[in-house]
Motif scaffolding. Structure first.
Motif, PDB file in Angstrom:
ATOM      1  N   HIS A  63       0.834  -1.202   0.000  1.00 13.82           N
ATOM      2  CA  HIS A  63       0.000   0.000   0.000  1.00 13.82           C
ATOM      3  C   HIS A  63       0.869   1.252   0.000  1.00 13.82           C
ATOM      4  CE1 HIS A  63      -2.653   3.090   1.896  1.00 13.82           C
ATOM      5  NE2 HIS A  63      -3.475   2.603   0.998  1.00 13.82           N
ATOM      6  N   PHE A  64       1.964   1.211   0.771  1.00  9.58           N
ATOM      7  CA  PHE A  64       2.872   2.363   0.806  1.00  9.58           C
ATOM      8  C   PHE A  64       3.442   2.615  -0.590  1.00  9.58           C
ATOM      9  CE2 PHE A  64       7.183   4.025   0.952  1.00  9.58           C
ATOM     10  CZ  PHE A  64       6.971   5.225   1.608  1.00  9.58           C
ATOM     11  N   ILE A  65       3.875   1.527  -1.226  1.00 10.71           N
ATOM     12  CA  ILE A  65       4.463   1.683  -2.565  1.00 10.71           C
ATOM     13  C   ILE A  65       3.436   2.268  -3.534  1.00 10.71           C
ATOM     14  CG2 ILE A  65       5.361   0.387  -4.562  1.00 10.71           C
ATOM     15  CD1 ILE A  65       6.599  -1.546  -2.432  1.00 10.71           C
ATOM     16  N   GLU A  66       2.239   1.723  -3.473  1.00  7.78           N
ATOM     17  CA  GLU A  66       1.189   2.144  -4.405  1.00  7.78           C
ATOM     18  C   GLU A  66       0.695   3.569  -4.150  1.00  7.78           C
ATOM     19  OE1 GLU A  66      -1.325  -0.433  -6.536  1.00  7.78           O
ATOM     20  OE2 GLU A  66       0.788  -0.243  -7.088  1.00  7.78           O
ATOM     21  N   GLU A  67       0.465   3.866  -2.873  1.00 10.62           N
ATOM     22  CA  GLU A  67      -0.272   5.098  -2.556  1.00 10.62           C
ATOM     23  C   GLU A  67       0.588   6.229  -2.000  1.00 10.62           C
ATOM     24  OE1 GLU A  67      -3.601   5.310  -3.070  1.00 10.62           O
ATOM     25  OE2 GLU A  67      -3.808   3.207  -3.698  1.00 10.62           O
ATOM     26  N   GLN A  68       1.687   5.882  -1.348  1.00 15.11           N
ATOM     27  CA  GLN A  68       2.397   6.952  -0.636  1.00 15.11           C
ATOM     28  C   GLN A  68       3.828   7.197  -1.077  1.00 15.11           C
ATOM     29  OE1 GLN A  68       1.841   5.278   3.210  1.00 15.11           O
ATOM     30  NE2 GLN A  68      -0.302   5.874   3.301  1.00 15.11           N
ATOM     31  N   SER A  69       4.427   6.234  -1.759  1.00 16.22           N
ATOM     32  CA  SER A  69       5.864   6.362  -2.046  1.00 16.22           C
ATOM     33  C   SER A  69       6.172   7.600  -2.896  1.00 16.22           C
ATOM     34  CB  SER A  69       6.390   5.096  -2.714  1.00 16.22           C
ATOM     35  OG  SER A  69       5.699   4.863  -3.918  1.00 16.22           O
ATOM     36  N   LYS A  77       7.743   1.842 -10.651  1.00 16.97           N
ATOM     37  CA  LYS A  77       6.878   1.555 -11.789  1.00 16.97           C
ATOM     38  C   LYS A  77       6.528   0.071 -11.812  1.00 16.97           C
ATOM     39  CE  LYS A  77       8.165   5.399 -14.691  1.00 16.97           C
ATOM     40  NZ  LYS A  77       9.434   5.889 -14.104  1.00 16.97           N
ATOM     41  N   GLY A  78       5.293  -0.198 -12.133  1.00 14.24           N
ATOM     42  CA  GLY A  78       4.874  -1.586 -12.332  1.00 14.24           C
ATOM     43  C   GLY A  78       4.876  -2.441 -11.092  1.00 14.24           C
ATOM     44  N   ALA A  79       4.634  -1.838  -9.932  1.00 16.22           N
ATOM     45  CA  ALA A  79       4.572  -2.653  -8.701  1.00 16.22           C
ATOM     46  C   ALA A  79       3.356  -3.568  -8.776  1.00 16.22           C
ATOM     47  CB  ALA A  79       4.461  -1.748  -7.488  1.00 16.22           C
ATOM     48  N   ALA A 389       7.327  13.510  10.358  1.00 18.44           N
ATOM     49  CA  ALA A 389       8.486  13.062   9.574  1.00 18.44           C
ATOM     50  C   ALA A 389       8.241  11.707   8.915  1.00 18.44           C
ATOM     51  CB  ALA A 389       9.715  12.993  10.473  1.00 18.44           C
ATOM     52  N   VAL A 390       7.561  10.819   9.613  1.00 19.51           N
ATOM     53  CA  VAL A 390       7.348   9.485   9.029  1.00 19.51           C
ATOM     54  C   VAL A 390       5.992   9.369   8.321  1.00 19.51           C
ATOM     55  CG1 VAL A 390       8.885   8.348  10.683  1.00 19.51           C
ATOM     56  CG2 VAL A 390       6.445   8.406  11.151  1.00 19.51           C
ATOM     57  N   GLY A 391       5.229  10.440   8.321  1.00 24.07           N
ATOM     58  CA  GLY A 391       3.934  10.411   7.627  1.00 24.07           C
ATOM     59  C   GLY A 391       2.913   9.578   8.359  1.00 24.07           C
ATOM     60  N   ALA A 392       2.877   9.743   9.700  1.00 22.72           N
ATOM     61  CA  ALA A 392       1.942   8.939  10.503  1.00 22.72           C
ATOM     62  C   ALA A 392       1.166   9.856  11.452  1.00 22.72           C
ATOM     63  CB  ALA A 392       2.711   7.877  11.280  1.00 22.72           C
ATOM     64  N   THR A 393       0.510  10.851  10.881  1.00 24.36           N
ATOM     65  CA  THR A 393      -0.140  11.868  11.718  1.00 24.36           C
ATOM     66  C   THR A 393      -1.573  11.511  12.100  1.00 24.36           C
ATOM     67  OG1 THR A 393      -0.633  13.005   9.667  1.00 24.36           O
ATOM     68  CG2 THR A 393       1.241  13.828  10.931  1.00 24.36           C
ATOM     69  N   ASP A 394      -2.116  10.434  11.531  1.00 25.13           N
ATOM     70  CA  ASP A 394      -3.486  10.039  11.877  1.00 25.13           C
ATOM     71  C   ASP A 394      -3.534   9.501  13.299  1.00 25.13           C
ATOM     72  OD1 ASP A 394      -4.829  10.663   9.588  1.00 25.13           O
ATOM     73  OD2 ASP A 394      -4.641   8.667   8.680  1.00 25.13           O
ATOM     74  N   GLY A 395      -4.507   9.937  14.069  1.00 26.99           N
ATOM     75  CA  GLY A 395      -4.740   9.312  15.368  1.00 26.99           C
ATOM     76  C   GLY A 395      -4.462  10.207  16.561  1.00 26.99           C
ATOM     77  N   LEU A 396      -4.658   9.631  17.734  1.00 24.20           N
ATOM     78  CA  LEU A 396      -4.479  10.390  18.978  1.00 24.20           C
ATOM     79  C   LEU A 396      -4.207   9.448  20.143  1.00 24.20           C
ATOM     80  CD1 LEU A 396      -7.246  10.020  20.909  1.00 24.20           C
ATOM     81  CD2 LEU A 396      -8.180  11.553  19.239  1.00 24.20           C
ATOM     82  N   VAL A 397      -3.739  10.056  21.233  1.00 22.40           N
ATOM     83  CA  VAL A 397      -3.606   9.325  22.500  1.00 22.40           C
ATOM     84  C   VAL A 397      -4.600   9.945  23.474  1.00 22.40           C
ATOM     85  CG1 VAL A 397      -2.097   8.783  24.451  1.00 22.40           C
ATOM     86  CG2 VAL A 397      -1.154   8.842  22.126  1.00 22.40           C
TER      87      VAL A 397
END
Ligand code: NAI
Length: 467
Positions: A63-69, A77-79, A389-397
């Motif tokens: 999913h990372f390769i397809e949507e976020q890379s 290409k061609g994943a 920095a790592v692209g993981a901003t969704d969510g909360l504590v």
């Protein structure tokens, strides 16, 4: 002739059973382990936690390769995903761990018996294998036979169209339309796997929320995030069955008196698990079950039969591998005259979606229901440098602390790596820590877990990175 007399006979080699057998051997008990399946490790290793985590990880990378890379400047290409290879890797992970357990059991000189164990009275266990039958004898017998998927009477499993999690971890191709019944751990995890592999996924849930065992704030945000990822949800809907029409299959449900239909190539039923006591001879042995057909035990895991104990999914409590493991250790320590104990107030619960959901202790709603006044601290990952920095901003504590004493009552996390972060919360709670203790604990910068510290500061309205 093989030895047939033991201090401890464990029936079932899942995380509860094999851990209990190892602890028994460590404590000097002559131990036997009885398993009916070809492999040790039970549901968790063979068809549950481990294979699903392998699939979740591989598909998350895909999913990372397809949507976020591309956003990171990575051009791929061609994943494509080779599902046969994905499954092969999953199997090899499982195989390695199976071998590991086998070696541990052998190394601890635990006698392994292959076959179905059955209580035969007076400390005896009959073992019915493929070829032979034998009887062994134990001073203590521990039942750790686990659980099996609940089957809905109007949606019987056929392994093709209506499947359980056992099948959903081994599909040969992504169904075009996957309908999942139940928005609990299995529904969300395996729904995510097949969504990432191309299925259109609709989750139909009886209760009005996603991941309903968690705090309401977490449920609401999780629903929003998973919807953004493309999952469909029909919440508060009662599944009624399935029908076929013009060669197509539909799951049928009812919501507020209105009939609903969901076209499905495959229906995954994930509405919980039930204790597994088939062929154990419970009735003939006079073993007492509770109202939910779980084996009834006292606080030392003793059943009504002298010398017979039970732990894990087959007794009351959350059906979690780590709960079974702790019970396995505690029961054997108690047998050996030690003070085995499980702290049920601090059992972490995790759903391995992306982002992950993890909790320990009680939610704000549970505190309210118990009449406990609480202070709440919340912190979103969007305000955390590492998360950005790592692209993981969704969510909360979210931290729930006692208003009177500041003692931590519950911690809920929706976020990347929540499954690892929750361990810190468990440790604080195990030592009866307060929100202040948590807030004063130095966290390395920049880390996602700083969000935990900030949420603890927020309990006292002094979070630094929030207004
Ligand atoms: P679950 O109990 O987590 O979730 C089942 C869901 O199905 C609930 O939300 C329930 O409200 C819903 N439901 C029940 N009947 C329904 C119906 N007729 N129609 C629609 N929805 C209905 O059970 P799940 O996901 O099947 O998992 C089974 C067990 O395995 C659980 O105890 C779970 O904790 C454990 N498990 C744990 C995992 C983990 O720790 N990550 C992963 C997978 C399973």
């Amino acid at each position: 002739m093989a030895d047939t007399s033991f201090d401890l006979i464990v029936i079932g080699s899942g995380p509860g059973g094999y851990v209990a057998a190892i602890r028994g051997a460590q404590l000097g008990l002559k131990t036997a382990l009885v398993e009916k399946n070809a492999h040790l490790g039970g549901t968790c290793l063979n068809v549950g936690c481990i294979p699903s985590k392998a699939l979740l990880h591989s598909t998350e990378m895909y999913h990372f390769i397809e949507e976020q890379s591309a956003e990171h400047g990575i051009s791929v290409k061609g994943a494509s995903m080779d599902i046969a290879k994905l499954m092969k890797r999953k199997e090899s992970v499982v195989d390695k761990l199976r071998m590991g357990i086998q070696q541990l059991v052998k190394g601890r000189k635990i006698a392994l018996f292959s076959g179905t164990g059955q209580l035969a009275g007076n400390g005896k266990v009959n073992i019915r294998g493929d070829k032979e039958k034998q009887t062994i004898e134990g001073k203590n017998i521990l039942i750790a036979t686990g659980s099996t998927s609940i089957e809905l009477p109007f949606l019987p499993f056929d392994g093709k169209t209506v499947i359980s999690s056992d099948d959903a971890i081994a599909l040969k191709k992504a169904p075009n339309k996957l309908v999942v019944v139940g928005a609990g751990a299995i529904g969300l995890e395996l729904g995510s796997v097949w969504k990432r592999l191309g299925s259109e996924v609709t989750v139909v849930e009886l209760l009005p929320k996603v991941a309903p065992t968690f705090d309401d704030d977490i449920c609401k945000l999780a629903e929003r995030i998973f919807k953004k990822q493309g999952m469909h949800f029909e919440l508060g809907a009662k599944v009624t069955g399935m029908k076929k029409d013009k060669g197509k299959t539909f799951l049928t449900a009812e919501k507020n008196g209105k009939a609903l239909e969901f076209e499905a190539d495959v229906i995954l039923v994930a509405v919980g698990r039930c204790p597994y006591t088939d062929n154990l001879g419970t009735e003939a042995a006079g073993l007492q079950l509770d109202e939910r057909k779980r084996i009834a035990v006292n606080k030392h895991f003793q059943t009504n039969l002298p010398g017979v104990y039970a732990i894990g999914d087959v007794v009351a409590g959350p059906m979690l591998a780590h709960k079974a493991e702790e019970e396995g250790v505690a029961v054997v320590e108690h047998m050996a005259g030690k003070a085995g104990h499980v702290n049920y107030d601090v059992i972490p619960n995790v759903v391995y979606t992306d982002p992950e959901i993890a909790s320990v202790g009680i939610s704000e709603q549970e505190a309210k229901a118990q009449g406990i006044a609480v202070n709440i601290g919340k912190m979103p990952f969007a305000a955390n440098g590492r998360a950005l920095a790592v692209g993981a901003t969704d969510g909360l504590v979210k931290i729930i602390a006692c208003a009177k004493t500041d003692r931590l009552l519950g911690i809920q996390i929706l976020g990347h790596n929540a499954s690892e972060m929750i361990a810190e919360a468990v440790a604080h709670m195990e030592y009866s820590g307060s929100a202040e203790d948590f807030a004063r604990t130095i966290h390395a910068h920049p880390t996602l877990s700083e969000t935990m510290k900030e949420a603890a500061l927020a309990v006292d309205k002094r979070a630094i990175h929030a207004l």
